[in-house]
Design an enzyme around this catalytic site. Sequence first.
Site, PDB file in Angstrom:
ATOM      1  N   GLU A 169      93.184  36.312   0.296  1.00 60.80           N
ATOM      2  CA  GLU A 169      94.251  35.370   0.677  1.00 60.80           C
ATOM      3  C   GLU A 169      94.580  34.554  -0.556  1.00 60.80           C
ATOM      4  O   GLU A 169      93.807  33.690  -0.960  1.00 60.80           O
ATOM      5  CB  GLU A 169      93.770  34.477   1.828  1.00 60.80           C
ATOM      6  CG  GLU A 169      93.484  35.231   3.113  1.00 60.80           C
ATOM      7  CD  GLU A 169      94.738  35.821   3.748  1.00 60.80           C
ATOM      8  OE1 GLU A 169      95.833  35.249   3.555  1.00 60.80           O
ATOM      9  OE2 GLU A 169      94.639  36.849   4.427  1.00 60.80           O
ATOM     10  N   CYS A 205      98.557  26.635   0.297  1.00 60.56           N
ATOM     11  CA  CYS A 205      99.102  27.935  -0.095  1.00 60.56           C
ATOM     12  C   CYS A 205     100.465  28.189   0.547  1.00 60.56           C
ATOM     13  O   CYS A 205     101.312  28.858  -0.021  1.00 60.56           O
ATOM     14  CB  CYS A 205      98.136  29.050   0.273  1.00 60.56           C
ATOM     15  SG  CYS A 205      97.685  29.025   2.006  1.00 60.56           S
TER      16      CYS A 205
HETATM   17  P1  NAD Z   1      90.534  29.717  -7.728  1.00 64.88           P
HETATM   18  O1  NAD Z   1      90.931  31.137  -7.677  1.00 64.88           O
HETATM   19  O2  NAD Z   1      90.479  29.032  -9.024  1.00 64.88           O
HETATM   20  O3  NAD Z   1      89.097  29.509  -7.064  1.00 64.88           O
HETATM   21  C1  NAD Z   1      88.815  29.959  -5.747  1.00 64.88           C
HETATM   22  C2  NAD Z   1      87.328  30.206  -5.620  1.00 64.88           C
HETATM   23  O4  NAD Z   1      86.981  31.318  -6.441  1.00 64.88           O
HETATM   24  C3  NAD Z   1      86.453  29.044  -6.088  1.00 64.88           C
HETATM   25  O5  NAD Z   1      85.359  28.923  -5.230  1.00 64.88           O
HETATM   26  C4  NAD Z   1      86.002  29.491  -7.468  1.00 64.88           C
HETATM   27  O6  NAD Z   1      84.780  28.895  -7.843  1.00 64.88           O
HETATM   28  C5  NAD Z   1      85.854  30.988  -7.247  1.00 64.88           C
HETATM   29  N1  NAD Z   1      85.915  31.833  -8.446  1.00 64.88           N
HETATM   30  C6  NAD Z   1      86.538  31.567  -9.615  1.00 64.88           C
HETATM   31  N2  NAD Z   1      86.377  32.609 -10.462  1.00 64.88           N
HETATM   32  C7  NAD Z   1      85.655  33.548  -9.828  1.00 64.88           C
HETATM   33  C8  NAD Z   1      85.174  34.853 -10.172  1.00 64.88           C
HETATM   34  N3  NAD Z   1      85.439  35.392 -11.350  1.00 64.88           N
HETATM   35  N4  NAD Z   1      84.469  35.549  -9.261  1.00 64.88           N
HETATM   36  C9  NAD Z   1      84.220  35.035  -8.037  1.00 64.88           C
HETATM   37  N5  NAD Z   1      84.639  33.794  -7.649  1.00 64.88           N
HETATM   38  C10 NAD Z   1      85.365  33.065  -8.531  1.00 64.88           C
HETATM   39  O7  NAD Z   1      91.521  28.973  -6.717  1.00 64.88           O
HETATM   40  P2  NAD Z   1      91.566  27.422  -6.373  1.00 64.88           P
HETATM   41  O8  NAD Z   1      92.204  26.725  -7.508  1.00 64.88           O
HETATM   42  O9  NAD Z   1      90.233  26.959  -5.899  1.00 64.88           O
HETATM   43  O10 NAD Z   1      92.512  27.419  -5.094  1.00 64.88           O
HETATM   44  C11 NAD Z   1      93.881  27.336  -5.195  1.00 64.88           C
HETATM   45  C12 NAD Z   1      94.519  28.681  -4.979  1.00 64.88           C
HETATM   46  O11 NAD Z   1      94.130  29.187  -3.699  1.00 64.88           O
HETATM   47  C13 NAD Z   1      96.024  28.602  -4.937  1.00 64.88           C
HETATM   48  O12 NAD Z   1      96.580  29.683  -5.642  1.00 64.88           O
HETATM   49  C14 NAD Z   1      96.334  28.710  -3.451  1.00 64.88           C
HETATM   50  O13 NAD Z   1      97.621  29.168  -3.144  1.00 64.88           O
HETATM   51  C15 NAD Z   1      95.282  29.643  -3.008  1.00 64.88           C
HETATM   52  N6  NAD Z   1      95.078  29.530  -1.550  1.00 64.88           N
HETATM   53  C16 NAD Z   1      95.467  30.573  -0.752  1.00 64.88           C
HETATM   54  C17 NAD Z   1      95.341  30.467   0.629  1.00 64.88           C
HETATM   55  C18 NAD Z   1      95.742  31.595   1.542  1.00 64.88           C
HETATM   56  O14 NAD Z   1      95.365  31.574   2.707  1.00 64.88           O
HETATM   57  N7  NAD Z   1      96.485  32.564   1.068  1.00 64.88           N
HETATM   58  C19 NAD Z   1      94.833  29.302   1.191  1.00 64.88           C
HETATM   59  C20 NAD Z   1      94.462  28.260   0.340  1.00 64.88           C
HETATM   60  C21 NAD Z   1      94.580  28.391  -1.038  1.00 64.88           C
END
Ligand code: NAD
Length: 485
Positions: free
Chosen positions: A252, A286
Amino acid sequence: MTETATTDHVHFIDGQWQPSQDGAFVPAVSPANRKELGRVAQGDRVDARTAVAAARRGHEALAKMSRWDLARACNRVADEIEKRRDILATTLAQEQGKPLMGEAYGEVDAAALGYREAGELFKWMAGEVIPVETPGKRAISYRAPRGVYGVITPWNFPVNIPVEYLAPCLAAGNAVVWVPAPSTSLCAARLMECIVEADLPAGAVNLVHGPGPVVGDEVVGHAGVDGIGFTGSPATGAAIAARGAGKPMLLELGGNGPVIVLDDADPVRAAEAAAAGSFFNAGQVCAATGRVLCARGVQEPFAEALLAAAQKVKIGDPMDPDTTMGPLNNPAVADKVEAHVADGLERGGVLLAGGHRMPDLGSDLFFAPTVIGDVPPGADLNAAETFGPVAPIVVLDSDDELIAAANAARHGLAASVFTRDLARAFRFGEAIQAGLVNINSPSSYWELHLPFGGAPGKDSGIGRLGGKHTLQAVTEIKTITFDIS
Ligand code: NAD
């Protein structure tokens, strides 16, 4: 209970609270005043591997429980969430930054409901008796858990987004290793306390704090993890898809939801929806209204109503009951919002409100509710995900141009269309490349059981969350045949 979290928070692995194997801790910091709220264990690959091993045993125990037992376990978690509503909401306001009264309590209530609905839905998800050609043979099929899920979650809804995976995983009998976003670790710890009180088998749910590229990466790539649930950015989603290639995944990812205002729309109603979509959770959603695509002719009354709505936003301390918008959660998101606003203005956008940080409120993560008119389509504000309290208005001439602009973005998650014409509503609903199109509602309107996810061919993810859809995603069809001849 409303006390502030000031203590150390550790991992929960194999039915035990435990520190990292190397004893490392990092501070948890309030975005509203940059004060330390507590310390959180900093896990590494060894902690992640320990949790996966525990989860394998946890899955064996869950597999012996009936669907009724699992649904009762879900209800016990929901009961604990309701009992701890105050401390969960307070932690959300203090650590994530969302307003306590206007948003944090609502997120906690959604989490409790998510557990109840998942348990109940899976109880009634029946299999099939499948007719077969061969005399003396019989065949049945039913949905079975996959085993161990790696669940990696972001910081914008740090209680409810985890529940979107944890609850269906528990209801269906999957064990979980959960890696939450570091900037909302205390929220994760508070939710985990509720799960712990529900008396699940050891290893059923394991929480490992730590950097995503370390702990999350280890979980995603581990051979003992059978499926992945991830919510976060498209860039991380791509890294996870590569690392866990071959595993079933729910991804997501990001959005850049357009609100499309047609020339027959009620501009005031559309503006109120756009304001709700752009300023709720300071735009860190999001399905936020990332941009407004406005038909020429309606932009002036629309902008006037949007400005009036922006002026009503009360930005300040998330704990103040009158606050309707808190700070951004972390420096990286604030820097991105600032850069997108600067890009939009450099390219000719007109600043109508906000556009700057408000450090006098307690930290430089407060960003004023912002409205920018005449944004050119090429600006980052239109073409990329801003994830902040900004409503950029792009004015276009025809329905075809509006649809083309909506579909030009890399993202395709949620959109909304304002019109009084049913035929146009259908045309836009069908033509817009987004997983969810809300007609005459904010782009962020959603309920827990509605299918939610990215459109094919876009960068917004794979698969559908919501109600029975998540349950289907975290289970696989098992077929058993019998020879009774
Ligand atoms: P992010 O991708 O930076 O981090 C998300 C999670 O992934 C965190 O827990 C982070 O520690 C982890 N992570 C980072 N690198 C990783 C790796 N290499 N391997 C495994 N895990 C890793 O995103 P964010 O800044 O925390 O969240 C914001 C983003 O999330 C925005 O793009 C937003 O649109 C999206 N989002 C999507 C939805 C949806 O339902 N589609 C809902 C909420 C947020």
